[in-house]
Write an enzyme that holds these catalytic residues in place. Structure first.
Site, PDB file in Angstrom:
ATOM      1  N   CYS A 181     -20.493   0.836  -1.767  1.00 24.76           N
ATOM      2  CA  CYS A 181     -20.551   0.132  -3.053  1.00 24.76           C
ATOM      3  C   CYS A 181     -21.862   0.232  -3.819  1.00 24.76           C
ATOM      4  O   CYS A 181     -21.834   0.608  -4.985  1.00 24.76           O
ATOM      5  CB  CYS A 181     -20.144  -1.319  -2.862  1.00 24.76           C
ATOM      6  N   ARG A 229     -20.177   6.003   4.819  1.00 18.66           N
ATOM      7  CA  ARG A 229     -20.193   6.403   3.410  1.00 18.66           C
ATOM      8  C   ARG A 229     -21.583   6.146   2.810  1.00 18.66           C
ATOM      9  O   ARG A 229     -22.102   5.045   2.868  1.00 18.66           O
ATOM     10  CB  ARG A 229     -19.116   5.645   2.625  1.00 18.66           C
ATOM     11  N   LYS A 262     -22.285   3.730  -5.519  1.00 17.54           N
ATOM     12  CA  LYS A 262     -21.302   4.054  -6.575  1.00 17.54           C
ATOM     13  C   LYS A 262     -21.394   3.057  -7.735  1.00 17.54           C
ATOM     14  O   LYS A 262     -21.254   3.436  -8.897  1.00 17.54           O
ATOM     15  CB  LYS A 262     -19.885   4.128  -5.993  1.00 17.54           C
ATOM     16  N   ASP A 298       0.857  -1.196   0.000  1.00 15.49           N
ATOM     17  CA  ASP A 298       0.000   0.000   0.000  1.00 15.49           C
ATOM     18  C   ASP A 298       0.888   1.239   0.000  1.00 15.49           C
ATOM     19  O   ASP A 298       1.989   1.217   0.557  1.00 15.49           O
ATOM     20  CB  ASP A 298      -0.921   0.011   1.228  1.00 15.49           C
ATOM     21  N   LYS A 340     -24.994   0.607   7.881  1.00 15.09           N
ATOM     22  CA  LYS A 340     -25.654  -0.615   8.335  1.00 15.09           C
ATOM     23  C   LYS A 340     -25.037  -0.975   9.680  1.00 15.09           C
ATOM     24  O   LYS A 340     -23.997  -0.408  10.053  1.00 15.09           O
ATOM     25  CB  LYS A 340     -25.492  -1.749   7.319  1.00 15.09           C
ATOM     26  N   THR A 370     -12.267   2.315  -6.471  1.00 14.07           N
ATOM     27  CA  THR A 370     -12.767   2.811  -7.767  1.00 14.07           C
ATOM     28  C   THR A 370     -13.978   3.709  -7.485  1.00 14.07           C
ATOM     29  O   THR A 370     -15.118   3.300  -7.678  1.00 14.07           O
ATOM     30  CB  THR A 370     -13.189   1.633  -8.680  1.00 14.07           C
ATOM     31  N   THR A 384     -13.770  -3.461  -8.275  1.00 13.12           N
ATOM     32  CA  THR A 384     -14.967  -3.458  -9.116  1.00 13.12           C
ATOM     33  C   THR A 384     -14.770  -2.430 -10.224  1.00 13.12           C
ATOM     34  O   THR A 384     -14.599  -1.239  -9.945  1.00 13.12           O
ATOM     35  CB  THR A 384     -16.197  -3.081  -8.258  1.00 13.12           C
ATOM     36  N   LEU A 440     -17.647  -9.901  -1.047  1.00  9.49           N
ATOM     37  CA  LEU A 440     -17.764  -9.819   0.415  1.00  9.49           C
ATOM     38  C   LEU A 440     -18.549  -8.576   0.837  1.00  9.49           C
ATOM     39  O   LEU A 440     -18.637  -7.587   0.107  1.00  9.49           O
ATOM     40  CB  LEU A 440     -16.381  -9.831   1.075  1.00  9.49           C
TER      41      LEU A 440
HETATM   42  N1  LIG Z   1     -15.528  -2.366   0.540  1.00  8.61           N
HETATM   43  C1  LIG Z   1     -16.183  -3.459   0.166  1.00  8.61           C
HETATM   44  O1  LIG Z   1     -16.945  -4.038   0.949  1.00  8.61           O
HETATM   45  C2  LIG Z   1     -16.008  -4.020  -1.221  1.00  8.61           C
HETATM   46  C3  LIG Z   1     -15.287  -3.327  -2.186  1.00  8.61           C
HETATM   47  N2  LIG Z   1     -15.134  -3.840  -3.454  1.00  8.61           N
HETATM   48  C4  LIG Z   1     -14.335  -3.130  -4.446  1.00  8.61           C
HETATM   49  O2  LIG Z   1     -12.951  -3.303  -4.134  1.00  8.61           O
HETATM   50  C5  LIG Z   1     -12.200  -2.138  -4.495  1.00  8.61           C
HETATM   51  C6  LIG Z   1     -11.421  -1.642  -3.295  1.00  8.61           C
HETATM   52  O3  LIG Z   1     -12.331  -1.207  -2.320  1.00  8.61           O
HETATM   53  P1  LIG Z   1     -11.909  -0.914  -0.806  1.00  8.61           P
HETATM   54  O4  LIG Z   1     -11.003  -1.986  -0.322  1.00  8.61           O
HETATM   55  O5  LIG Z   1     -13.179  -0.640  -0.092  1.00  8.61           O
HETATM   56  O6  LIG Z   1     -11.068   0.435  -1.018  1.00  8.61           O
HETATM   57  P2  LIG Z   1     -10.239   1.258   0.073  1.00  8.61           P
HETATM   58  O7  LIG Z   1     -10.328   2.670  -0.331  1.00  8.61           O
HETATM   59  O8  LIG Z   1     -10.662   0.819   1.446  1.00  8.61           O
HETATM   60  O9  LIG Z   1      -8.725   0.741  -0.124  1.00  8.61           O
HETATM   61  C7  LIG Z   1      -7.908   1.045  -1.215  1.00  8.61           C
HETATM   62  C8  LIG Z   1      -6.439   1.071  -0.755  1.00  8.61           C
HETATM   63  O10 LIG Z   1      -5.588   1.240  -1.894  1.00  8.61           O
HETATM   64  C9  LIG Z   1      -4.475   2.052  -1.506  1.00  8.61           C
HETATM   65  N3  LIG Z   1      -3.845   2.591  -2.706  1.00  8.61           N
HETATM   66  C10 LIG Z   1      -4.285   3.607  -3.508  1.00  8.61           C
HETATM   67  N4  LIG Z   1      -3.437   3.785  -4.545  1.00  8.61           N
HETATM   68  C11 LIG Z   1      -2.439   2.851  -4.405  1.00  8.61           C
HETATM   69  C12 LIG Z   1      -1.293   2.520  -5.171  1.00  8.61           C
HETATM   70  N5  LIG Z   1      -0.964   3.168  -6.293  1.00  8.61           N
HETATM   71  N6  LIG Z   1      -0.500   1.515  -4.741  1.00  8.61           N
HETATM   72  C13 LIG Z   1      -0.795   0.834  -3.602  1.00  8.61           C
HETATM   73  N7  LIG Z   1      -1.878   1.112  -2.839  1.00  8.61           N
HETATM   74  C14 LIG Z   1      -2.696   2.100  -3.242  1.00  8.61           C
HETATM   75  C15 LIG Z   1      -5.078   3.076  -0.562  1.00  8.61           C
HETATM   76  O11 LIG Z   1      -4.089   3.652   0.262  1.00  8.61           O
HETATM   77  C16 LIG Z   1      -6.102   2.223   0.207  1.00  8.61           C
HETATM   78  O12 LIG Z   1      -5.535   1.695   1.401  1.00  8.61           O
HETATM   79  C17 LIG Z   1     -13.239  -1.143  -5.052  1.00  8.61           C
HETATM   80  O13 LIG Z   1     -13.256  -1.256  -6.445  1.00  8.61           O
HETATM   81  C18 LIG Z   1     -14.548  -1.627  -4.447  1.00  8.61           C
HETATM   82  O14 LIG Z   1     -15.663  -1.292  -5.249  1.00  8.61           O
HETATM   83  C19 LIG Z   1     -15.658  -5.068  -3.800  1.00  8.61           C
HETATM   84  C20 LIG Z   1     -16.360  -5.806  -2.867  1.00  8.61           C
HETATM   85  C21 LIG Z   1     -16.591  -5.344  -1.508  1.00  8.61           C
HETATM   86  O1  LIG Z   2     -19.582  -4.534  -3.695  1.00  8.76           O
HETATM   87  C1  LIG Z   2     -19.582  -4.402  -2.488  1.00  8.76           C
HETATM   88  O2  LIG Z   2     -18.865  -3.641  -1.870  1.00  8.76           O
HETATM   89  C2  LIG Z   2     -20.517  -5.202  -1.625  1.00  8.76           C
HETATM   90  O3  LIG Z   2     -21.776  -4.481  -1.522  1.00  8.76           O
HETATM   91  C3  LIG Z   2     -22.752  -5.100  -0.687  1.00  8.76           C
HETATM   92  O4  LIG Z   2     -22.249  -5.237   0.653  1.00  8.76           O
HETATM   93  P1  LIG Z   2     -22.304  -4.039   1.733  1.00  8.76           P
HETATM   94  O5  LIG Z   2     -22.512  -2.734   1.043  1.00  8.76           O
HETATM   95  O6  LIG Z   2     -21.107  -4.218   2.593  1.00  8.76           O
HETATM   96  O7  LIG Z   2     -23.571  -4.300   2.674  1.00  8.76           O
HETATM   97  P2  LIG Z   2     -25.028  -4.963   2.515  1.00  8.76           P
HETATM   98  O8  LIG Z   2     -25.216  -5.886   3.630  1.00  8.76           O
HETATM   99  O9  LIG Z   2     -25.256  -5.492   1.151  1.00  8.76           O
HETATM  100  O10 LIG Z   2     -25.979  -3.697   2.743  1.00  8.76           O
HETATM  101  C4  LIG Z   2     -26.007  -2.600   1.835  1.00  8.76           C
HETATM  102  C5  LIG Z   2     -27.127  -1.642   2.194  1.00  8.76           C
HETATM  103  O11 LIG Z   2     -28.408  -2.224   1.915  1.00  8.76           O
HETATM  104  C6  LIG Z   2     -29.280  -2.086   3.032  1.00  8.76           C
HETATM  105  N1  LIG Z   2     -30.228  -3.226   3.065  1.00  8.76           N
HETATM  106  C7  LIG Z   2     -29.764  -4.499   2.985  1.00  8.76           C
HETATM  107  C8  LIG Z   2     -30.643  -5.570   2.989  1.00  8.76           C
HETATM  108  C9  LIG Z   2     -32.037  -5.338   3.080  1.00  8.76           C
HETATM  109  O12 LIG Z   2     -32.893  -6.257   3.071  1.00  8.76           O
HETATM  110  N2  LIG Z   2     -32.469  -4.051   3.148  1.00  8.76           N
HETATM  111  C10 LIG Z   2     -31.602  -2.986   3.147  1.00  8.76           C
HETATM  112  O13 LIG Z   2     -32.042  -1.808   3.198  1.00  8.76           O
HETATM  113  C11 LIG Z   2     -28.351  -2.020   4.245  1.00  8.76           C
HETATM  114  O14 LIG Z   2     -28.989  -1.366   5.333  1.00  8.76           O
HETATM  115  C12 LIG Z   2     -27.184  -1.235   3.675  1.00  8.76           C
HETATM  116  O15 LIG Z   2     -27.419   0.155   3.766  1.00  8.76           O
HETATM  117  C13 LIG Z   2     -23.042  -6.505  -1.227  1.00  8.76           C
HETATM  118  O16 LIG Z   2     -23.972  -7.177  -0.346  1.00  8.76           O
HETATM  119  C14 LIG Z   2     -21.753  -7.334  -1.341  1.00  8.76           C
HETATM  120  O17 LIG Z   2     -22.031  -8.598  -1.939  1.00  8.76           O
HETATM  121  C15 LIG Z   2     -20.752  -6.566  -2.235  1.00  8.76           C
HETATM  122  O18 LIG Z   2     -19.514  -7.267  -2.335  1.00  8.76           O
END
Ligand SMILES: NC(=O)C1=CN([C@@H]2O[C@H](COP(=O)(O)OP(=O)(O)OC[C@H]3O[C@@H](n4cnc5c(N)ncnc54)[C@H](O)[C@@H]3O)[C@@H](O)[C@H]2O)C=CC1
Ligand SMILES: O=C(O)[C@H]1O[C@H](OP(=O)(O)OP(=O)(O)OC[C@H]2O[C@@H](n3ccc(=O)[nH]c3=O)[C@H](O)[C@@H]2O)[C@H](O)[C@@H](O)[C@@H]1O
Length: 428
Positions: A266, A332, A269, A30, A325, A84, A122, A155
């Protein structure tokens, strides 16, 4: 295997710790020195159940964090888990990921064996071929040993480790059998202990699967909210209706909770990014636009209900729940943000409470009052709105007696109806 994971946020840290748990050697990279130092102390930079246990177990042994890309060529595969975010028009902002992709390519310019670079972030389908693959190859000086693949992540925050270790499906988006085999070597230890479907496809389809997944879930909630609003107009309980609807296997009982809507880092966006990408092709994604519109309307509907009972001008309103949640301090795109903005526009004074998300919200709204407990927020309040379904709100009882007017508008169906309060469910 030795795996390098670029980006140590929610996804990168979870993926790195879980890969180590699966027996791989992992280098987490990172640019943020503070995150790297935290990781190397065996501590989690984010609050996720089980994550710190894995880091304590593997840091200093199978898992190491660094700001340097030097370990990239020594590893067998590299996963990119960089944010992203959205541009102002909702389209995907690839700036940070493109820079990391190019830096990864640079680190691999001299590598003489084949190396797989996997996009974990993503990203919209066309951005792999149009932006990210070119960035990796540009950095690598067109080294032909480098191949780019896609492995979307599903996740959820709050259950990230458990979700990663118990996926419904693992998607391999690749351009060659070699890359598919390589990805399979990465996931084999997981698939030996947990039965998941494997989907083998190309990188663009893999990234569309991720958007379709999130768009489907967000639309499911918006549909449930639309139906819930209709139920409310008819004086019916959407939860009773949806419990029965969810008995249909084709629909499933999950994600049928109506209320104040979806937030988080997520769904908002990603739905906006796929809408923007679709519009660029000339297609008008009418249903997805309605998905966003219904979601945007819910906080306002909640306050319209409140205003039926309370004149909001000068009223003290308790906002229970600030996180998007429960089980997270992440605010966010929390529905609490438009709720507070809307309350302020209507002239109300806000007393907000959340078990863990007050500090981040204080940065967003420094001017409002933050209570130390739900009871303190409710004391002397003219009304309250419930935004997050924290368990502790379900246990509230005589705390409501301290309200000036016991009007409770429940945006999550978490509060018990009781004598002495005027209870309004948003969709029930
Ligand atoms: N947060 C979630 O629950 C989920 C997120 N995603 C996707 O995964 C991706 C990452 O999301 P998050 O982990 O939430 O992002 P985040 O913003 O929490 O983490 C990104 C990390 O990348 C680092 N970074 C930025 N530029 C860099 C570089 N050039 N070299 C090395 N490190 C660098 C930052 O310092 C930061 O720690 C996004 O596309 C998101 O949509 C997919 C599923 C679940
Ligand atoms: O791409 C991502 O980052 C992730 O986005 C969501 O996960 P997350 O945003 O962490 O949380 P969720 O449990 O899905 O809840 C999202 C929002 O929907 C709302 N929600 C959820 C379920 C429901 O029945 N009703 C409802 O209003 C929650 O309150 C919350 O604000 C997806 O569930 C994951 O599969 C995905 O990987």
């Amino acid at each position: 295997m030795h795996i390098s994971v670029i980006g140590s946020g929610y996804v990168g840290t979870t993926v790195a710790a879980c890969f180590a748990e699966l027996g791989h050697k992992v280098t987490a990279i990172d640019i943020d020195e503070e995150i790297v130092n935290t990781l190397n102390e065996g501590k989690a930079p984010i609050d996720e159940p089980g994550l710190e246990d894995l880091l304590e177990k593997h840091v200093g042994d199978r898992l190491e964090a660094t700001t340097s890309y030097d370990a990239v060529p020594e590893s067998d595969a590299t996963f990119l888990a960089i944010g992203t975010p959205s541009n102002a028009d909702g389209s995907i902002d690839l700036t940070a990921l493109e820079a990391a992709a190019e830096a990864t390519g640079e680190a691999l310019a001299e590598k003489s064996e084949r190396h797989l670079v996997v996009i974990k972030s993503t990203v919209t389908p066309m951005s792999i071929g149009d932006v990210l693959e070119p960035a990796v190859h540009r950095g690598a000086n067109d080294n032909e040993n480098i191949e780019v693949g896609m492995n979307p992540e599903f996740l959820r925050e709050g259950s990230a480790v458990s979700d990663f270790m118990h996926p419904d499906k693992v998607v391999y988006g690749t351009r060659s059998e070699w890359a598919t085999d390589k990805l399979h070597q990465v996931f084999e230890p997981l698939l030996e202990q947990h039965d998941a479907d494997i989907v083998e496809t190309d990188p663009a389809t893999a990234s569309m699967i991720k958007y379709a997944n999130n768009a489907f879930l967000a639309s499911k909630i918006s549909l449930v909210n639309d139906l819930g609003n209709i139920c409310k107009e008819f004086g019916l309980d959407a939860y009773e209706v949806m419990e029965a609807v969810g008995l249909d296997d084709r629909i499933s009982e999950q994600f049928l909770r109506s209320g104040v809507g979806w937030g988080g880092s997520c769904f908002p966006k990603d739905v906006n990014a796929i809408i923007a990408a679709a519009r660029e092709t000339g297609y008008d994604p009418a249903l997805l636009e309605a998905t966003v519109e219904v979601n945007d309307r819910q906080p306002e509907r909640m306050l319209d209900l409140l205003e039926k009972h309370v004149d909001l001008e000068g009223a003290r309103i308790a906002v229970l729940g600030l996180a998007f949640k429960p089980q997270t301090d992440d605010i966010r795109n929390s529905r609490a943000i438009p709720t507070i903005e809307n309350l302020q526009e209507r002239g109300a004074e806000v007393a907000a409470y959340d078990p863990v998300a007050i500090d981040p919200m204080r940065e967003r709204f420094p001017e409002i009052e933050y209570a130390d407990s739900a009871a303190d927020a409710l004391a002397d309040a003219d009304g309250t709105v419930v935004v997050t379904d924290w368990d502790e709100f379900a246990a509230l009882d005589e705390e409501f007696d301290a309200m000036k007017n016991g009007v409770v508008v429940d945006g999550r169906r978490i509060i018990q109806r009781r004598d002495g309060i005027i209870y309004e469910g948003l969709t029930f």
